[in-house]
Design a protein around this motif. Structure first.
Motif, PDB file in Angstrom:
ATOM      1  N   ASP A  89      29.989  54.401  24.483  1.00 39.19           N
ATOM      2  CA  ASP A  89      28.787  55.299  23.966  1.00 39.19           C
ATOM      3  C   ASP A  89      28.174  56.371  24.941  1.00 39.19           C
ATOM      4  O   ASP A  89      28.958  56.729  25.932  1.00 39.19           O
ATOM      5  N   GLU A  90      28.143  57.273  24.014  1.00 44.31           N
ATOM      6  CA  GLU A  90      27.572  58.129  24.614  1.00 44.31           C
ATOM      7  C   GLU A  90      26.494  58.206  25.881  1.00 44.31           C
ATOM      8  O   GLU A  90      26.420  58.512  27.257  1.00 44.31           O
ATOM      9  N   ASP A  91      25.419  57.184  25.399  1.00 45.95           N
ATOM     10  CA  ASP A  91      24.524  56.784  25.991  1.00 45.95           C
ATOM     11  C   ASP A  91      25.246  56.119  27.384  1.00 45.95           C
ATOM     12  O   ASP A  91      24.364  56.214  29.157  1.00 45.95           O
ATOM     13  N   GLY A  92      26.299  56.125  27.477  1.00 47.39           N
ATOM     14  CA  GLY A  92      26.830  55.343  28.550  1.00 47.39           C
ATOM     15  C   GLY A  92      27.493  56.468  29.661  1.00 47.39           C
ATOM     16  O   GLY A  92      27.755  56.272  30.713  1.00 47.39           O
ATOM     17  N   ALA A  93      27.833  57.586  29.123  1.00 42.24           N
ATOM     18  CA  ALA A  93      28.858  58.061  29.206  1.00 42.24           C
ATOM     19  C   ALA A  93      27.363  59.272  29.921  1.00 42.24           C
ATOM     20  O   ALA A  93      27.919  59.807  31.308  1.00 42.24           O
ATOM     21  N   LYS A  94      25.941  59.339  29.533  1.00 44.62           N
ATOM     22  CA  LYS A  94      25.414  59.639  30.236  1.00 44.62           C
ATOM     23  C   LYS A  94      24.564  59.037  32.054  1.00 44.62           C
ATOM     24  O   LYS A  94      24.354  60.109  32.379  1.00 44.62           O
ATOM     25  N   GLU A 127      31.311  68.150  41.338  1.00 48.10           N
ATOM     26  CA  GLU A 127      32.481  67.642  41.521  1.00 48.10           C
ATOM     27  C   GLU A 127      33.281  66.220  40.603  1.00 48.10           C
ATOM     28  O   GLU A 127      34.193  66.418  40.153  1.00 48.10           O
ATOM     29  N   PHE A 128      31.712  65.833  40.011  1.00 44.36           N
ATOM     30  CA  PHE A 128      32.064  64.471  39.483  1.00 44.36           C
ATOM     31  C   PHE A 128      32.650  65.109  37.662  1.00 44.36           C
ATOM     32  O   PHE A 128      33.413  64.169  37.052  1.00 44.36           O
ATOM     33  N   ASP A 129      31.534  65.719  37.378  1.00 47.06           N
ATOM     34  CA  ASP A 129      32.717  66.648  36.400  1.00 47.06           C
ATOM     35  C   ASP A 129      33.592  67.203  35.911  1.00 47.06           C
ATOM     36  O   ASP A 129      34.897  66.605  35.359  1.00 47.06           O
ATOM     37  N   LYS A 130      34.291  68.240  37.411  1.00 41.93           N
ATOM     38  CA  LYS A 130      35.919  67.882  37.346  1.00 41.93           C
ATOM     39  C   LYS A 130      36.309  67.078  37.328  1.00 41.93           C
ATOM     40  O   LYS A 130      38.083  66.776  36.723  1.00 41.93           O
ATOM     41  N   SER A 131      36.680  66.181  38.065  1.00 38.11           N
ATOM     42  CA  SER A 131      36.933  64.496  38.566  1.00 38.11           C
ATOM     43  C   SER A 131      36.394  63.765  36.849  1.00 38.11           C
ATOM     44  O   SER A 131      38.307  63.307  36.633  1.00 38.11           O
ATOM     45  N   GLY A 132      35.966  63.463  36.696  1.00 38.54           N
ATOM     46  CA  GLY A 132      36.237  62.434  35.749  1.00 38.54           C
ATOM     47  C   GLY A 132      35.899  62.118  34.728  1.00 38.54           C
ATOM     48  O   GLY A 132      35.408  61.790  33.280  1.00 38.54           O
ATOM     49  N   SER A 133      35.256  63.871  34.012  1.00 35.67           N
ATOM     50  CA  SER A 133      35.194  64.900  32.134  1.00 35.67           C
ATOM     51  C   SER A 133      35.965  64.076  30.898  1.00 35.67           C
ATOM     52  O   SER A 133      35.846  63.411  30.340  1.00 35.67           O
ATOM     53  N   GLN A 134      37.958  64.155  31.806  1.00 33.20           N
ATOM     54  CA  GLN A 134      38.740  63.822  30.847  1.00 33.20           C
ATOM     55  C   GLN A 134      38.324  61.810  31.174  1.00 33.20           C
ATOM     56  O   GLN A 134      38.509  61.425  29.784  1.00 33.20           O
ATOM     57  N   SER A 135      38.379  61.141  31.802  1.00 29.52           N
ATOM     58  CA  SER A 135      37.985  59.939  31.481  1.00 29.52           C
ATOM     59  C   SER A 135      36.794  59.409  30.733  1.00 29.52           C
ATOM     60  O   SER A 135      36.864  58.556  30.094  1.00 29.52           O
ATOM     61  N   LEU A 136      35.363  60.214  30.781  1.00 30.84           N
ATOM     62  CA  LEU A 136      34.948  59.553  30.103  1.00 30.84           C
ATOM     63  C   LEU A 136      34.722  60.027  28.854  1.00 30.84           C
ATOM     64  O   LEU A 136      34.531  59.161  27.677  1.00 30.84           O
ATOM     65  N   GLU A 137      35.712  61.116  28.113  1.00 28.32           N
ATOM     66  CA  GLU A 137      35.574  61.621  26.930  1.00 28.32           C
ATOM     67  C   GLU A 137      36.493  60.973  26.416  1.00 28.32           C
ATOM     68  O   GLU A 137      37.163  60.237  25.080  1.00 28.32           O
TER      69      GLU A 137
END
Length: 140
Positions: free
Chosen positions: A48-53, A29-39
């Motif tokens: 950074d990549e660690d923060g996104a993980k 559910e988070f992947d669908k709604s938040g992945s674009q913001s994280l990218e």
């Protein structure tokens, strides 16, 4: 543009805080709604990549100040740590240059301690952001 990026950072932080306070939701559910913001935040160099993980982990006050300086482009001319403003921040403290720069720019106020490893609260994050945008009288 700076205001939009600041609002995006605030949204991500608030979104993560609200979601962690409620019942844990599924990762998909988070992947669908938040992945674009994280990218977007990663591509802009705000996290950074660690923060996104580690998006579900809390953000320290020092980390938030460093992200805020990145958003406002004030990290380009970071002020080197030169004087002891806060009793708990030394030149060896993570993001000490960012803390010094934010203090010199008026994003954070002088106090006895800064508490760089403490989790940033929503009120603190909003106060730092409002001050960074130049609306200090409204941040009191």
């Amino acid at each position: 543009m700076k205001k939009i990026i600041c609002l995006a950072v605030i949204f991500v932080l608030c979104f993560a805080t609200v979601c962690s306070a409620q019942v844990e939701f599924e990762r998909t559910e988070f992947d669908k709604s938040g992945s674009q913001s994280l990218e977007m935040l990663t591509s802009l160099g705000i996290i950074d990549e660690d923060g996104a993980k580690n998006i579900h982990e809390s953000v320290s006050r020092a980390d938030f100040v460093a992200m805020l300086l990145c958003v406002t482009n004030d990290d380009v001319n970071k002020i080197k740590y030169s004087e002891r403003i806060f009793s708990d921040v030394s030149s060896g403290t993570a993001h000490s240059d960012s803390i010094m720069t934010a203090y010199k720019l008026g994003f954070i106020s002088r106090a006895q301690e800064f508490r760089p490893t403490d989790e940033v609260t929503l009120a603190e994050a909003l106060t730092f952001t409002v001050k960074a945008l130049g609306y200090e009288p409204y941040a009191q």
